[in-house]
Structure formats: structure tokens, C-alpha cells
Design an enzyme around this catalytic site. Sequence first.
Site: not given
Length: 325
Positions: A119, A252, A282
Site C-alpha cells: 500500500c 492511503h 482500500n
Amino acid sequence: MTRYSRIAGTGSYLPPRRLSNQDLAEQLAAGGIETSDEWIVERTGIRSRHFADEGVCTSDLGAHAARAAMEAAGVKPEQIDLIIVATSTPDMVFPSAACIMQAKLGIVGCPAFDVQAVCSGFVYALTVADAMIRTGSATRALVVGAEVFSRILDFKDRTTCVLFGDGAGAVVLEASDTPGILATDLHADGRHVGILCVPGTVSGGQVLGDPLLKMDGQAVFKLAVGVLEEAARATLEKAGRTAADIDWLIPHQANIRIMQGTAKRLKLPLDKVVVTVDRHGNTSAASIPLALDAAVRSGQVQRGDTLMLEGVGGGFTWGAVLLDF
């Protein structure tokens, strides 16, 4: 003359298939797993996500986002001289998603490679591209974050499968005589490999281990907020700026609680945080460029704004980039 890099254009792409929390709850119920829209929203802030259809690969999503970024920058394929793709879900073991995407975009000859920092991948990739442009190794880079995380989810584990989605975001980063990217800060701590991983591999034509995502959510949360604050402050110090100089925090998009916690520690009002996790879930390495492009195209982010991009992911990796847009 000092050489810098600036973002010339942004782009993004979401696969058409959108799943609301209710859609996903019904899908999981068919397999005997219970969850609900309320449970997901309360814990994560996520209301929907997009999943790629069968046969659609990471490079397909990335190519769509890259074309949008090149169009926004007014750049033709032959003007790109570097391609970096951040992904944890490449099309195949090798070659890289970047090389496959390069062919789909009709770009020939320039270096193309993947960065794997989960990520945090886009922050890592942007930092590498900035360094290569500053040293003269490249003039105009295509930096892409693209993922099909739906392929590695365990749909028997409601604590993880509700979190992730598929998508891609991209920027064209080009050489400039005025500063764009002001400072970056990257870190990793391999002692925490086990709290977020896909512990499988391919050997002898078979999968060894478990090829589905595993996460200790509490451990990730505890680490994430602290390291994101540290990276943001280190980046500001390198640039000679303060948190008060940040117009937009683009973190993020993992969990609304982590995002709010980071903003609070930096003493930033929540209305300065770009939030797309509710719509996208996500999307790992794609989440920051997706959020950036959404904010640019909605008029939220304007030219001249100072942006703090920051990510944290499996590895355990984390980092931040401060830039004048």
C-alpha cells in the site's frame, strides 16, 4: 540549474463493477458468512468498492489510468521515457506489469519496472521517479499504482474481504526548473512481515503456502498512525515546511479511522483530508493516485496547492511525499 520534478497530469480508472456493502453482504451470506453495511461502515468508513471482471488484469486498469494522465498532461506515448508501476497483484510472475502496460500503451524502448511495497507502493514509485528525473536519467515518467486485490481476498474472512477493491491511478511526472516534489521520506521494518501478508508462492507448478491475504488489523492500526505521523513530520522538516503549509492531506485510503487519527496528530482539520475510501475501499498501491485524481478532477485540489501524500502497507512499509501541485 537545479533540476526538479513536477506532476504534469493525473488519471485514474475504476472497473465498472461496483459492489455496495449490501451487495457484498449478500454474496458472503450465500457462503455462510455474516456481515452488514452498518458493521463495515462503523469500522472502516467503506460503503462500496469496485471489482475487476474475470480476465481483466492489473495492466489493463493501469493502462486506462495512464492514458487519462497522459491526456491531462498533453503528453504523447513517445514522449514518456520511464514507466514505474506500483503493484502487489501483477498480471503474472514475470515480466513486470510495467512492461506489459508499456506494450498496451504503444511505448517502446524506455525503462519499465514494477515497485512492490504494497500500500506504500505509489509513494515509493514516485520517490524513485523523482530521483531519476533529478539526476537526468529520465525527463518524463509515467508513475502508476494499479491493483486487482479482489483476486487475493479470502471471502471466508469478513474482517479482510470487506476492506479491499480494485482500481488504478497514475501521474505524469516531468522535469522542471521549479520545485514540484519538495521532499520524500521512505521506511520499512521487516520485523512486522506477519501482520499483513499473502504467505504463498508458486513452485513446481503448484501454490505453496496460502495465496490469500492475511491481516492482524489491530496490529496494523497501532503501527500505522504512529509511523504516518513520523514520516509526515520528517518530510516537512526536510522541505523546511510545517503542517500549517499543507493544503491537502492525501493519505492511503485504508480505513477512515487511521486517516482521521493521522490528521489529528498533525493538527489538520478533517476538511483538509481527501477521502475516497467510502467509494473505493482500500485499493492498495492505487489508492493515493486514485484519490489525487478524484480531488483534481472535482476541483478540490488546485494548481499551487501543497499536498502531503502518505502511505503505509505490508512489509511493513511506509513513507510520505510533500509536493507543490
